[in-house]
Design an enzyme around this catalytic site. Structure first.
Site, PDB file in Angstrom:
ATOM      1  N   ASP A   1       0.743  -1.260   0.009  1.00  0.00           N
ATOM      2  CA  ASP A   1      -0.050  -0.179   0.106  1.00  0.00           C
ATOM      3  C   ASP A   1       0.993   1.020  -0.062  1.00  0.00           C
ATOM      4  O   ASP A   1       2.047   1.208   0.232  1.00  0.00           O
ATOM      5  CB  ASP A   1      -0.942   0.000   1.264  1.00  0.00           C
ATOM      6  CG  ASP A   1      -1.907   1.194   1.666  1.00  0.00           C
ATOM      7  OD1 ASP A   1      -2.282   1.745   0.317  1.00  0.00           O
ATOM      8  OD2 ASP A   1      -2.085   1.510   2.561  1.00  0.00           O
TER       9      ASP A   1
ATOM     10  N   THR B   1      -0.079   4.966   1.158  1.00  0.00           N
ATOM     11  CA  THR B   1      -0.323   5.844   2.187  1.00  0.00           C
ATOM     12  C   THR B   1      -0.490   5.180   3.316  1.00  0.00           C
ATOM     13  O   THR B   1      -0.966   3.907   3.738  1.00  0.00           O
ATOM     14  CB  THR B   1      -2.018   6.324   1.987  1.00  0.00           C
ATOM     15  OG1 THR B   1      -2.052   6.870   0.611  1.00  0.00           O
ATOM     16  CG2 THR B   1      -1.975   7.616   2.875  1.00  0.00           C
TER      17      THR B   1
ATOM     18  N   LYS C   1      -7.184  -5.006  -5.243  1.00  0.00           N
ATOM     19  CA  LYS C   1      -5.778  -5.068  -4.720  1.00  0.00           C
ATOM     20  C   LYS C   1      -5.733  -6.547  -4.446  1.00  0.00           C
ATOM     21  O   LYS C   1      -4.653  -7.277  -4.881  1.00  0.00           O
ATOM     22  CB  LYS C   1      -5.813  -4.406  -3.411  1.00  0.00           C
ATOM     23  CG  LYS C   1      -5.332  -2.987  -3.417  1.00  0.00           C
ATOM     24  CD  LYS C   1      -5.158  -2.514  -2.070  1.00  0.00           C
ATOM     25  CE  LYS C   1      -5.036  -1.013  -2.070  1.00  0.00           C
ATOM     26  NZ  LYS C   1      -4.806  -0.263  -0.825  1.00  0.00           N
TER      27      LYS C   1
END
Lengths: 1170, 381
Positions: free
Chosen positions: A387, A389, A763
C-alpha cells in the site's frame, strides 16, 4: 427497500416481553471455544480431525490386536499422548485468554433505560430493544439505532477505527422524529417498532423501517451506531439496540480468518503421503517375504515354532505380518514431526516479537508475529504488494516550500538550520510545525501584500473545522492531511483560522481578528480538481480565493499572469522533482454586481432537480475565470524512514515490489520516484490508462512487446529498465480472464509496477492473479482497512500498526510500525526461519529413516516376523527424548551467516525463493542418506557380532546385545550428524546435544539395571545388557566403525561441495569467520541510487472528497453556540447527506468488479484519500 | 571433525533454557488479543520494548565451525591412520586365535552322525573325531552352533512367561497366553517352563575324549558360569522349595513337551544346576539375534587341559537328540580360544583396514581438489 431480504427482524423499543418472543441473541459475546466440561471431548474431537493424529490412533488400535502387535502399546501411546497434551495445553491457554477478554468485554458497564430510569447494566445483560445511553469516548455496546443526541439535529460523531480502520470521524444522524424525544422520560415512552434486515456482515448497509405512531420512517446506515465504534465529540446520545452480541456487524465480520499454509507445509504433507506410500511398499515387500518364508522355512520350522491356530496359513500370516510391519515402520512418519515444526515456528515467532531492531520507540510498538505458522515462508517471498499511504509514506503532510509571486521559499531546509520559532510573535502558532526559511517570515513581517494574500487564501479557502478548547489552543480537524498542513502553515505565518459558522470565517491576521462573510464554497471534486471560496471581507470587498491543480488553475488565469505563470511553473517542476505535492493558489476580485449575478445563477443551479451537478459545475466554471496567480504550495508527503533503502535492498534480493494504492496516478508516481522505485534511468515507463478493453489491451501489448523484446533468458537482467503504471479502471479490464495473462507477463517483465486508484477488491485480485499464475510467494503490506482484502489474500499479510487504526493489523500475519522493518523481517528472520526449517526437516527425515529402516533389513534375517531390532523403550523414547532436543535447538537457533551479512548481501535471500534448501530432491537425498545409514547400522553389527564373543567366551550375537549395539551406534551417528549440521553452537546446542547423549546412556543403564527389573520384572527384560554389551571393546569398535562409515562420506561430500561449488552463504560465512581482515563491503551495487529525477510530474494532491463545503454552508455540523449567530438556512433536512450519497454513486467506477466490494468500503469513500 | 569443549556449557545452557521457558510464559499473555481490546493495551504505557538480552536478540555467543581444509583433510588423515593402526592390530590378533569348527548334522552319508538323522533311531549316539597338529591354547571354549534356526522370530521370542521364570509359582498354574501352544499339554496341565523357547531347548550332549595310544582320556568340560552373570543371579529365579523338596515346587505342572526330563531334573549331578538356573537352559533362553548362531556349551579349563588341548587325536561323543534337518538346519561344534577382543573376528579387522585406507585415500583426494580449486576468498560467487 426492495432489496431487503424477506426474513426480517422486528424490534419494539422498551418492550422486552415482545422482543423475547423472537429469541434474539443477547449481548453476551463468546469467542471462546470450550468450557471446563466440554474442553476434553471437544478438544480431542478437534485434534483427531487431524489426519496424523487419527493415523496414530489407528496404529494404536492395531497394536491392541495380539496377532498383529509387534510393539507394546506404549510405544505409540506415549508419543501420541504427549503430542495431544502439548496441543491441548496450547489450546487451553489460548482459550483461557479468550475467556478472560470475553469476560472483560461482557462486564463493561453501560447505561440502560429501564422503566424510565437509567440503570447501570453489564454489556452482556443488554437486550435487543433496550434503549441505552452512550457518553463521549465510550464504546458502542451493540448495534444501535440512533434515537437522539445531545448535539443539534440529532447528529453524533463516531470513530470507526475498530470497525473499518479509519481514524477520521464519521457523522451519524437520528431521524428527526426521534431526535426530538431528547430526555429519558420521553424515551421511556417511545414504543416504535423497527422492522429490518436480519443480521449480516455488511458494515455500510442497513435497511429497515421504523413504525411509530402509525407512520413509517425509512432507516439507513446513516442512522446506525455499530458496535466497536467510539463516540466522539458528542456529549451523549441514546440508541435503540437492534442487533446484540453475536448478531452485531462487528462480530459478524470477525469470521474465522482463512487458514494459511506455507509451501513447506504443503510439501511436507505431500512428502508424508509419499512416505505413507513408501511405508505400504515396505510392508508389502516384507509381507511377501513373510509369505515366502513361512511357506519355505516356517512351515518346516513348525516343530519348534508351530503356526498359531488362527493363522495356520502362510498367506494369512503374511497379511498379519503386513500390519505388524506397518506398526513397526510407522516411525518413518514420526508423530513428533508436526509438533516439532510448531515448536520451531513458535520459537521463530518469539524472536520476531523480541527483536529490538523491529521495535519502534516512537509508537512504542514491537513487531508482532500474529500467526506462528508462516515464518519460514518469509524466507521465500518473491512479490511484495505494498500500500502507499501510511505504509510507504507516513501520511503526514508538511508544508515544505512555496512559491509566492515568483519567489521561491523554503530552500534552506536542506541544511541543518534551526527550525523557525513562531511562538515568539505568534501565540497561536502550532508547536510541531517546522519551517526553515527565515526569508518567508521576514516577507510576512515586512508586509509584502502578495505574501499576505497568499496566506490569506490558505487560511480561508478550505473546509477545515476548528476547535478551540481554551483560548489560543486551536485544534484543526481537516478531512485530508494536505489541507491541514496548508491551514497550519498559514496559522504559523500569522494568518490564523480560528472558527467558522455557516456564513462566516473568523481569522486572526497578524494578531488582528477579522471576520469574513462566507458567501459560497465552490467545492472540490475530482473533475474540477480545485476548490474556491467567495468571501466578503470586513471592508465589503468580495473576493474569490481558489486553490487547485496547477494544470487546471493555469488555464483559468488572467492573461496578465503569463510571466508569473512561467516562473511559478518552473518552481512547480522543481518541487515535483523533489517528490512534493503541489497546489497553485489564485484569487479573483469580484464586484458586487458580478457576485449578485452569479449567485442568482448559482442558486438556480443549486435548486435544479435534474442535472444539478452539471449545472453547478457550469456555474462554478463561470466564476472561476480570470484569476490572479498568487503562487504555489509544495507539500511533502513524508516517506517513512528508510523506505528507499529498504526498497533498494529488497529489489537486490530479487523481490519484486508492486505498489497498489488508492491514490491518484500523479501522487503514486511521485512516491514511486521519491522512494526510488522509479528512476529517470529507466528505459521506459509504460502508463496504462485506457478506459476501454481495447485501449488497455493495446497499451499492454505495446508495453509487453517492448519489455519482452530481449530474449526471455535475459529478461531478468534487463527487466530493471521498465516500469508499469496502471490505473484502476484499466486494471479492471486487465484483470478480466482473457487479458490477465497478458497483463501479468508485462507486469512481471517490469522492475516496478504501480497500480493506482485501485479498489480494495482489485488489490486482492492482483495478488490473487500473481499467486495463481506465478507459483511465487506473495507478501502484502498495508496499514488501512482498504488493505485488508489484499493482506488476507496474500500468502503473508503484514500490517503496519500505524495511524490508520488496527483493521489491517488484525487481519495480518505480522505487524510492525515501520515499512523499513520489512527488510529485517524478510532478509533476517525469514531467511533464517527458512534455513532452519529446511535443515530441521532434512535432518528429521534422515534420522527417522536411519532409525526405522534397520527393521527392514532385519526382517530378512528374522523370518519377516516383524521382530524389532531395538528394545521397545528405545523405540518409544528415540523420537521424543534421545533425538528431539538437539534438532529442535538447531531448528530454533541455527544461523549460517550473521544477521548484518544477510542485509549486506541480499543475494543470500535467493535460495529461499528458488526453494533450494528443501525440495523433493533434497528430501530424496536425506532419505537416501537415512537408508544408507540404516544399512550400515544393521550390517556392520551383523558382520562383527555374528561371530564375535566376549572376552569370557560368551557369544555376542544374542538379540539383546545386538539391539543395544545397534541402538547405541544409531544414537551416536545421529548425534554426530546433528553436530555436523549445526552451524551455530550456542550453549543451548551444546547442552542439548551432549545432554541427549548423556540422557541416552543414563536411561539405558537405568532400564537395564537390576533395580528397575526387581520392581517390574515383566517390563525390563534387557536386564544387564548395557553392562554386558558396552563393557566389550568389540562393541565400541563396532560403533566407531559404523559411525565413521556413516559420517565420513557425508563429511567428504560436504567438504568437496564447499570447495567445488560453494554457495554464497558458504562464501560469506567463510569470509566472515576465516578471513575477517579481508572483509569487503561487496554485494551492494546499485544501492546508492542517487539524483532527484528531473522529469516533470504534476503533483496535484488535493486529497479529499467533495461534499464538505455544502456541509459547512448548511451549518449542519456547527455546534449550537455558533449557530445562534448564523442565519440558518431552512433547507430540507438531510440534503447534504443526499448529495454526498448521490455523488458517491456517481463517482464509483461502473464496472462490475468493483460493485461487490465497493459497498463494503463505501464509508471509506466519504473522506479517505481517493 | 570437530570436537568442542565448553567448560561452563551446562550451567549456562541450563540457565538459558529456564529463561526461555520463562519468556514464553510472559509473552503468551501479550499474544492474546481481541479486536475490541487492543487499544486497552496502551493504557499501561509501559515501554513495550523487548528485552535486550543476547538470547532474545539471537546473539548468544556461539561457536561456528566451518569445514575448512585445515580441519577436514588432516582429520581424515588422522582417522584413516588410526583405523589402519587399529585394523592391523585387530587383524593380527584375530589371526592368533584358533578355531576348530565341525558340522555334525549328518547330512552326507559318510558323516559320522548320518545314522542318527533317521527318524527311527532313538537315543542315538555318534562319534566325531578330529586331530590337532599343535597345541590348541587354552582356555578353550566349546560351542555348539545352529544355522537356519530362527530364535529371533518374533512369536518365538515372546513365547515365554517372565513371571514363571522369576520363580513366581502363581504363574506355574496359569502360564501366560503368549506361551501358547506350549502353555498346557494335551491334558490341560500347565507347562513349566512354558513357551516355545524353553520347549525347543537344545538337548544334544557331548563328551570329549583325547585318544592317547588308543585309549580314551576324558577331557573335563566345565559348565559353570557359561551364562550371563545377571541372568543367573538376578533375572532368573527358581521357585523356593516346598517342604524341602525342590521338585515339589513344580507339583501340578508338567515338563515342556519336547523335554525328556523335567526342569528340576536337568542336571542330576549338580543339584544347584537345575530348574531355571540350569546353565544350559539360561544359555538357550538368551536367544540369538541372527538365524545362524553359536552358543557356549562348555569351557575346557580344568586338569591337564587348563593350558589348552595338546596336539593329538580327539573323539567327541555326541548324544544326538536335536532334530534340525526337517527345516534344513545345521548343527556345528566349535572349539575356540579368545583374546582381549573376544573370539576370532576377521571381519572387524578387515573392515577397519578398508575404512582406514579409504579415509587416507579420501584425504589425498580432498587435498588435490583443494589445491586445484582453492577456496578463494576473493570469490565473489
Amino acid at each position: 427497500l426492495n432489496f431487503c431480504s424477506w426474513e426480517e427482524r422486528r424490534v419494539r423499543a422498551n418492550d422486552r416481553d415482545y422482543n423475547e418472543k423472537f429469541q434474539y441473541a443477547s449481548n453476551c459475546i463468546m469467542t471462546s471455544k470450550y468450557n471446563i466440561i466440554t474442553f476434553l471431548p471437544v478438544n480431542l474431537f478437534e485434534q483427531f480431525q487431524e489426519v496424523a493424529n487419527t493415523y496414530f490412533l489407528f496404529l494404536l488400535i492395531l497394536q491392541l490386536i495380539p496377532q498383529i502387535s509387534s510393539l507394546s502399546w506404549f510405544t505409540t501411546i506415549v508419543p501420541l499422548v504427549l503430542v495431544l497434551s502439548i496441543t491441548a495445553v496450547k489450546d487451553a491457554t489460548d482459550d483461557y485468554f479468550r475467556h478472560k477478554s470475553d469476560n472483560q468485554v461482557n462486564n463493561r458497564q453501560s447505561q440502560v433505560l429501564i422503566g424510565g430510569i437509567l440503570q447501570k447494566e453489564k454489556w452482556m445483560n443488554v437486550r435487543v430493544g433496550d434503549i441505552i445511553k452512550l457518553e463521549n469516548n465510550q464504546f458502542v455496546a451493540a448495534d444501535l439505532l440512533l434515537l437522539s443526541s445531545s448535539e443539534p439535529h440529532g447528529l453524533c460523531y463516531i470513530e470507526t477505527a475498530e470497525l473499518d480502520g479509519e481514524t477520521n470521524m464519521k457523522v451519524r444522524q437520528s431521524l428527526s422524529v426521534t431526535s426530538e424525544l431528547g430526555d429519558p422520560n420521553n424515551l421511556a415512552q417511545f414504543d416504535g417498532e423497527v422492522v429490518c434486515e436480519p443480521p449480516n456482515n455488511k458494515l455500510d448497509r442497513f435497511c429497515g423501517t421504523l413504525y411509530w405512531k402509525d407512520c413509517k420512517y425509512p432507516l439507513s446506515n446513516q442512522n446506525m451506531l455499530l458496535r466497536g465504534c467510539v463516540l466522539r465529540n458528542t456529549e451523549s446520545c441514546y440508541g435503540l439496540v437492534i442487533f446484540a452480541g453475536p448478531d452485531t456487524k462487528l462480530m459478524q465480520n470477525s469470521g474465522r480468518t482463512k487458514f494459511k499454509r506455507t509451501s513447506i507445509d504443503r510439501l511436507m504433507n505431500t512428502l508424508v503421503l509419499w512416505i505413507f506410500g513408501f511405508l505400504v511398499c515396505m510392508g508389502v515387500i516384507l509381507a511377501i517375504g513373510n509369505a515366502v518364508w513361512e511357506k519355505e522355512v516356517g512351515a518346516l520350522f513348525q516343530s519348534f515354532l508351530p503356526w498359531d491356530p488362527p493363522v495356520d496359513n502362510f498367506l494369512f500370516s503374511a497379511f498379519l505380518s503386513f500390519w505388524s510391519y506397518v506398526i513397526i515402520l510407522n516411525t518413518v512418519v514420526p508423530i513428533s514431526l508436526y509438533v516439532s515444526v510448531e515448536v520451531i515456528r513458535l520459537g521463530h515467532s518469539y524472536f520476531i516479537n523480541w527483536d529490538r531492531r523491529m521495535f519502534c520507540s516512537r509508537s512504542n510498538t514491537a513487531a508482532e508475529a500474529r500467526t506462528t505458522t508462516l515464518n519460514e515462508e518469509l524466507g521465500q517471498v518473491e512479490y511484495i504488494f505494498s500500500d502507499k499511504t501510511g505504509t510507504l509514506t507516513q501520511n503526514i503532510m508538511t508544508f515544505n516550500k512555496c512559491s509566492i509571486n515568483g519567489h521561491t521559499y523554503g530552500e534552506e531546509q536542506h541544511m541543518r538550520v534551526q527550525a523557525l520559532d513562531f511562538s515568539a510573535w505568534n501565540p497561536l502558532a502550532a508547536r510541531d510545525f517546522c519551517f526553515y526559511d527565515q526569508s518567508l517570515l521576514d516577507a510576512v513581517m515586512e508586509g509584502e501584500p502578495a505574501v499576505h494574500e497568499f496566506f490569506r487564501v490558505l487560511s480561508l479557502c478550505h473546509t477545515v473545522m476548528s476547535e478551540e478548547k481554551s483560548e489560543g489552543e486551536l485544534l484543526y480537524k481537516a478531512q485530508s492531511p494536505d489541507e491541514g498542513a496548508l491551514v497550519t502553515a498559514a496559522r504559523n505565518f500569522g494568518f490564523v483560522f480560528r472558527s467558522r459558522t455557516p456564513g462566516t470565517v473568523t481569522t486572526q491576521e497578524l494578531g488582528k481578528a477579522v471576520t469574513y462573510t462566507l458567501l459560497a464554497i465552490l467545492d472540490f471534486n475530482n473533475i474540477r480538481k480545485r476548490m474556491s471560496v467567495i468571501v466578503r471581507n470586513p471592508e465589503g470587498r468580495i473576493r474569490l480565493y481558489c486553490k487547485g491543480a496547477d494544470t487546471v488553475l493555469f488555464e483559468r488565469l488572467h492573461s496578465c499572469n503569463h510571466e508569473l505563470m512561467n516562473v511559478t511553473s518552473d518552481h512547480l517542476n522543481e518541487y515535483a522533482g523533489d517528490g512534493l505535492r503541489t497546489l497553485a493558489v489564485a484569487y479573483r476580485d469580484l464586484s458586487e454586481e458580478q457576485w449578485e449575478e452569479w449567485s442568482e445563477h448559482f442558486r438556480g443551479a443549486d435548486k435544479a432537480t435534474d442535472c444539478r451537478d452539471d449545472r453547478l459545475a457550469a456555474a462554478y466554471e463561470e466564476i472561476e475565470q480570470d484569476m490572479m496567480l498568487l503562487g504555489a504550495t509544495a507539500i511533502e508527503d513524508k516517506l517513512q524512514e528508510g523506505v528507499p533503502e529498504t526498497i533498494a535492498i529488497l529489489s537486490l534480493a530479487n523481490i519484486k515490489i508492486w505498489v497498489l494504492t488508492g491514490d491518484k496516478q500523479e501522487t503514486a508516481v511521485n512516491i514511486g520516484y521519491s522512494c526510488k522505485m522509479l528512476t529517470d534511468d529507466m528505459t521506459e515507463i509504460f502508463i496504462v490508462n485506457g478506459h476501454t478493453v481495447q485501449s488497455v489491451r493495446e497499451e499492454l501489448r505495446d508495453g509487453g512487446k517492448e519489455a519482452e523484446a530481449p530474449p526471455p533468458s535475459l529478461l531478468e537482467s534487463i527487466s530493471g529498465e521498465f516500469a508499469l503504471i496502471i490505473s484502476g479502471h484499466s486494471l479492471a479490464h486487465a484483470l478480466e480472464a482473457d487479458m490477465e495473462r497478458e497483463f501479468l507477463e508485462t507486469a512481471c517483465a517490469c522492475r516496478a509496477v504501480i497500480c493506482c486508484r485501485v479498489t480494495p477488491l482489485q488489490k486482492a485480485l492482483v495478488v490473487e492473479l500473481v499467486k495463481r499464475h506465478k507459483k511465487a510467494v506473495t507478501l502484502a503490506i498495508g496499514d488501512g482497512a482498504n488493505d485488508v482484502s489484499m493482506i488476507k489474500t496474500a500468502h503473508i499479510g503484514v500490517g503496519i500498526s500505524g495511524q490508520e487504526g488496527i483493521q489491517a493489523v488484525l487481519a495480518s500475519d505480522y505487524s510492525f510500525s515501520q515499512f523499513r522493518f520489512l527488510q529485517r523481517l524478510l532478509l533476517v528472520h525469514g531467511r533464517w526461519s527458512y534455513l532452519r526449517m529446511c535443515r530441521f526437516l532434512c535432518y528429521f527425515f534422515y534420522k527417522n529413516f536411519a532409525f526405522t529402516m534397520v527393521h527392514f533389513w532385519f526382517g530378512f534375517f528374522c523370518g519377516f516376523s516383524a521382530q524389532t531390532v531395538y528394545d521397545q523403550y528405545f523405540i518409544t523414547l528415540y523420537n521424543i527424548v534421545y533425538t528431539s532436543l538437539p534438532v529442535l535447538a538447531m531448528g530454533i537457533f541455527d544461523q549460517d551467516v550473521p544477521e548484518q551479512r544477510s542485509l549486506e548481501y541480499p543475494k543470500l535471500y535467493e535460495p529461499g525463493q528458488l526453494n533450494l534448501l528443501f525440495n523433493k530432491r533434497e528430501f530424496f537425498i536425506c532419505i537416501a542418506q537415512g537408508i544408507y545409514t540404516s544399512v550400515v547400522l544393521f550390517f556392520i553389527p551383523y558382520g562383527v557380532l555374528s561371530h564375535a564373543t566376549q572376552s569370557n567366551g560368551v557369544p555376542l550375537a544374542d538379540y539383546q546385545t545386538f539391539a543395544v549395539t545397534t541402538a547405541t551406534a544409531l544414537v551416536i551417528v545421529v548425534s554426530v550428524q546433528i553436530a555436523l549440521d549445526t552451524g551455530y553452537w550456542t550453549a543451548i546446542n551444546h547442552f542439548f546435544i551432549w545432554g541427549s547423549l548423556g540422557t541416552y546412556f543414563t536411561i539405558l543403564f537405568a532400564m537395564h539395571s537390576s533395580i528397575l527389573f526387581n520392581i517390574f520384572p515383566k517390563q525390563f527384560h534387557f536386564l544387564g545388557s548395557a553392562h554386558n554389551t558396552l563393557g566389550q571393546p568389540v562393541v565400541w569398535l563396532t560403533i566407531a566403525l559404523a559411525t565413521v562409515i556413516c559420517i565420513a562420506p557425508v563429511l567428504a561430500f560436504r567438504f568437496l561441495k564447499l570447495d567445488l561449488k560453494p554457495q554464497l552463504s558458504d562464501t560469506v560465512r567463510h569470509t566472515q569467520l576465516v578471513l575477517q581482515k579481508k572483509r569487503k563491503p561487496g554485494g551492494r551495487a546499485g544501492r546508492g541510487v542517487g539524483g532527484a529525477g528531473g522529469s516533470r510530474r504534476s503533483g496535484y494532491a488535493f486529497a479529499h472528497q467533495e461534499g464538505f463545503g455544502e456541509l459547512i454552508t448548511s451549518g449542519k455540523n456547527m455546534r449550537l453556540s455558533s449557530l445562534a449567530l448564523a442565519t440558518f438556512a431552512s433547507r430540507h433536512s438531510s440534503s447534504w447527506i443526499d448529495t454526498l450519497r448521490r455523488k458517491k454513486h456517481a463517482n464509483s467506477p461502473g464496472d462490475r468488479l468493483l460493485k461487490i466490494q465497493l459497498c463494503h468500503h463505501r464509508n471509506k469513500l466519504h473522506f479517505k484519500i481517493y | 571433525m570437530f570436537v568442542a569443549l565448553h567448560s561452563d556449557l551446562s550451567s549456562f545452557g541450563f540457565f538459558s533454557i529456564v529463561y526461555f521457558i520463562y519468556e514464553i510464559e510472559v509473552h503468551t499473555v501479550s499474544l492474546s488479543f481481541l479486536s475490541e481490546d487492543i487499544r486497552m493495551k496502551n493504557e499501561g504505557e509501559a515501554s513495550e520494548q523487548p528485552d535486550n538480552t543476547a538470547f532474545t536478540q539471537q546473539q548468544l555467543p556461539a561457536w561456528q565451525p566451518i569445514l575448512s581444509a585445515g580441519i577436514v583433510i588432516p582429520g581424515f588423515l588422522i582417522i584413516g591412520l588410526a583405523f589402519l593402526g587399529i585394523g592391523i592390530g585387530l587383524f593380527l590378533t584375530s589371526q592368533t586365535i584358533q578355531v576348530l569348527e565341525m558340522d555334525y548334522t549328518g547330512v552326507e552319508k559318510d558323516s559320522p552322525c548320518f545314522q542318527c538323522t533317521m527318524q527311527s533311531v532313538q537315543n542315538c549316539t555318534c562319534e566325531v573325531t578330529f586331530s590337532l597338529s599343535a597345541l590348541f591354547t587354552g582356555p578353550v571354549f566349546f560351542y555348539y552352533g545352529l544355522s537356519n534356526y530362527f530364535q529371533n522370530f518374533r512369536k518365538y521370542g515372546v513365547s515365554k512367561d517372565y513371571y514363571q521364570l522369576t520363580g513366581d509359582t502363581q504363574y506355574f498354574k496359569s502360564p501366560r497366553d503368549v506361551c501358547f501352544p506350549y502353555s498346557h499339554d494335551s491334558k490341560n496341565n500347565p507347562i513349566v517352563p512354558c513357551g516355545a523357547i524353553a520347549n525347543s531347548m537344545f538337548n544334544d550332549t557331548f563328551e570329549l575324549y583325547q585318544i592317547i595310544n588308543g585309549t580314551k582320556k576324558k577331557v573335563p568340560l566345565d559348565g559353570k558360569g557359561i551364562s550371563w552373570w545377571t541372568d543367573f543371579n538376578i533375572k532368573y529365579r527358581n521357585p523356593s522349595s516346598v517342604n524341602g523338596s525342590f521338585a515339589s515346587a513344580f507339583d501340578g505342572t508338567v515338563k515342556p513337551i519336547n523335554w525328556p526330563k523335567a526342569a528340576y531334573e536337568l542336571d542330576l549331578t549338580d543339584p544347584n544346576n537345575n530348574g531355571f538356573l540350569n546353565q544350559d537352559f539360561l544359555v538357550w533362553m538368551r536367544r540369538a539375534a541372527l538365524p545362524q548362531f553359536r552358543k557356549l556349551y562348555r569351557r575346557i579349563t580344568e586338569g591337564d587341559y587348563a593350558g589348552g588341548l595338546p596336539a593329538g587325536n580327539y573323539s567327541l561323543t555326541v548324544h544326538y537328540n536335536y532334530p534340525v534337518l526337517s527345516f534344513d538346519g545345521r548343527k556345528k561344534l566349535v572349539f575356540s580360544n579368545v583374546s582381549w577382543m573376544g573370539g576370532k573376528n576377521d571381519f572387524l579387522g578387515i573392515a577397519y583396514l578398508v575404512v582406514g585406507s579409504l579415509c587416507v585415500v579420501m584425504s589425498v583426494v580432498m587435498l588435490i581438489v583443494y589445491a586445484k580449486f582453492k577456496f578463494s576468498d576473493d570469490d565473489d560467487a
